[in-house]
Design a protein around this motif. Sequence first.
Motif, PDB file in Angstrom:
ATOM      1  N   UNK A 141      35.347 -26.612  23.808  1.00 20.83           N
ATOM      2  CA  UNK A 141      34.529 -25.420  23.563  1.00 20.83           C
ATOM      3  C   UNK A 141      33.045 -25.773  23.617  1.00 20.83           C
ATOM      4  N   UNK A 142      32.684 -26.941  23.077  1.00 23.67           N
ATOM      5  CA  UNK A 142      31.273 -27.336  23.085  1.00 23.67           C
ATOM      6  C   UNK A 142      30.770 -27.572  24.510  1.00 23.67           C
ATOM      7  N   UNK A 162      27.729 -25.428  25.909  1.00 27.58           N
ATOM      8  CA  UNK A 162      26.521 -26.162  26.294  1.00 27.58           C
ATOM      9  C   UNK A 162      26.115 -25.856  27.729  1.00 27.58           C
ATOM     10  N   UNK A 163      27.095 -25.897  28.637  1.00 21.46           N
ATOM     11  CA  UNK A 163      26.766 -25.645  30.039  1.00 21.46           C
ATOM     12  C   UNK A 163      26.202 -24.244  30.200  1.00 21.46           C
ATOM     13  N   UNK A 164      26.841 -23.269  29.542  1.00 18.77           N
ATOM     14  CA  UNK A 164      26.351 -21.889  29.642  1.00 18.77           C
ATOM     15  C   UNK A 164      24.951 -21.760  29.042  1.00 18.77           C
ATOM     16  N   UNK A 165      24.717 -22.466  27.928  1.00 14.74           N
ATOM     17  CA  UNK A 165      23.403 -22.383  27.295  1.00 14.74           C
ATOM     18  C   UNK A 165      22.313 -22.860  28.238  1.00 14.74           C
ATOM     19  N   UNK A 220      23.970 -27.795  20.271  1.00 13.29           N
ATOM     20  CA  UNK A 220      23.689 -26.831  21.341  1.00 13.29           C
ATOM     21  C   UNK A 220      22.196 -26.504  21.396  1.00 13.29           C
ATOM     22  N   UNK A 221      21.640 -26.174  20.238  1.00 13.92           N
ATOM     23  CA  UNK A 221      20.207 -25.878  20.201  1.00 13.92           C
ATOM     24  C   UNK A 221      19.408 -27.125  20.548  1.00 13.92           C
ATOM     25  N   UNK A 249      29.829 -35.650  23.678  1.00 13.34           N
ATOM     26  CA  UNK A 249      30.223 -35.205  22.334  1.00 13.34           C
ATOM     27  C   UNK A 249      31.742 -35.182  22.198  1.00 13.34           C
ATOM     28  N   UNK A 250      32.415 -34.690  23.262  1.00 15.49           N
ATOM     29  CA  UNK A 250      33.882 -34.656  23.253  1.00 15.49           C
ATOM     30  C   UNK A 250      34.453 -36.066  23.111  1.00 15.49           C
ATOM     31  N   UNK A 251      33.912 -37.014  23.912  1.00 15.25           N
ATOM     32  CA  UNK A 251      34.411 -38.391  23.869  1.00 15.25           C
ATOM     33  C   UNK A 251      34.314 -38.945  22.448  1.00 15.25           C
TER      34      UNK A 251
END
Lengths: 193, 186
Positions: free
Chosen positions: A43-44, A48-51, A115-116, A143-145
């Motif tokens: 989800x992050x 993040x990509x969309x942000x 994200x910010x 972050x996922x890793x």
Amino acid sequence: MSPYVIFFAAIFTNNIALTYFLGMCPFIAVSRDLKTATGMGIAVIFVMSLTALFAWPVYHWLLVPYHVQYLQLVSFIIIIAALVQVVEMIIERFSPTLYINMGVFLPLITVNCAILGLALFMILRNYSFIQSMAYAVGSGIGWLVVIVAMAGIRTKLVFAKVPKALEGPGITMIIAGLMALGFMGFAGIVNLQ
Amino acid sequence: MWADNPTFRMVLGICSALAVTNKLTNTLAMCIAVIFVTTASSVTVSLLRRAIPRRVRMAVYTLIIATYVVFVDQYLKAFYPAISEAMGPYVGLIITNCIIMGRAETYASSNPPGRAFLDALGVGLGYAMSLIIVAFVRELLGFGTLFDHRVLGSWWEPWVIMVMAPGAFIVLGLYIWLLRGFQMRK
């Protein structure tokens, strides 16, 4: 700087969780088991990509021409909140099972400082649009890793004899410290500044 | 301040706690900023508590907090450019500090402004206290200085790791251990 360099640096040498301490609250709270950690990580990456996709044009095409850069914090937080809301609605509409699995984490992402932080770093370092996208996807993967690795360690840790007072957040912080040390070993491959 | 200490007990808002604690000067600036934003936004939320519709309350709180953070950010940029530079994007990240949102949601939204102010002040001071003790150890061991003044002589070999990321995690981890150890004994 080449977007590839930024992409790899964001995962390994300049990991957003381990070198910039961003997104630590969910990192501590959600890393208890592998499945939820993976869900949150994915989800992050997505948010993040969309942000980056929206925040970059808003900053460079809207805020800069009108000289209202001081509005960046407010506009970024609105973008993020709106995105999370939209993503939530889309997932709910098209894949109710995924929605139920991720439901808890999605609203949490709005207050995920990673994200910010990502949006602010991309402006601070003057990245072009392509560079920003590489940075966003890389940071998300980084972050996922890290959160998946942490969840893996913590599932094994259940069998270890940790002092009572150190259990939970305490030991998680120390493991994070050791992981950060480990990730420092990647320094020298690529570097950002 | 102690029982509900946001950083050690609930492990909230630690992004900024870890990032700015390599020097006491930055830490102090961060603490003042956080105390200001927490109290101001708590009072504002409390004053507006009857006017905010339940459904959009999160968005409204975020906007209130963001407004105060922009104020702090601009103030630092104007009067203390060096500190603003050293803290980088972490001033902006006060917005996503869960402590402030938590206070607005759990306390200020259902209590009068005076009590909301005191509650926020207590939580803010607790946050400040924990940040300062972390920063104290990190700056002392990492640079051999306190508030940029040399305290340990030239014989001191700085522990570079203390001012880098791993040091932050480990110091905070050890503090949590110490504090919970004391609490359990009681």
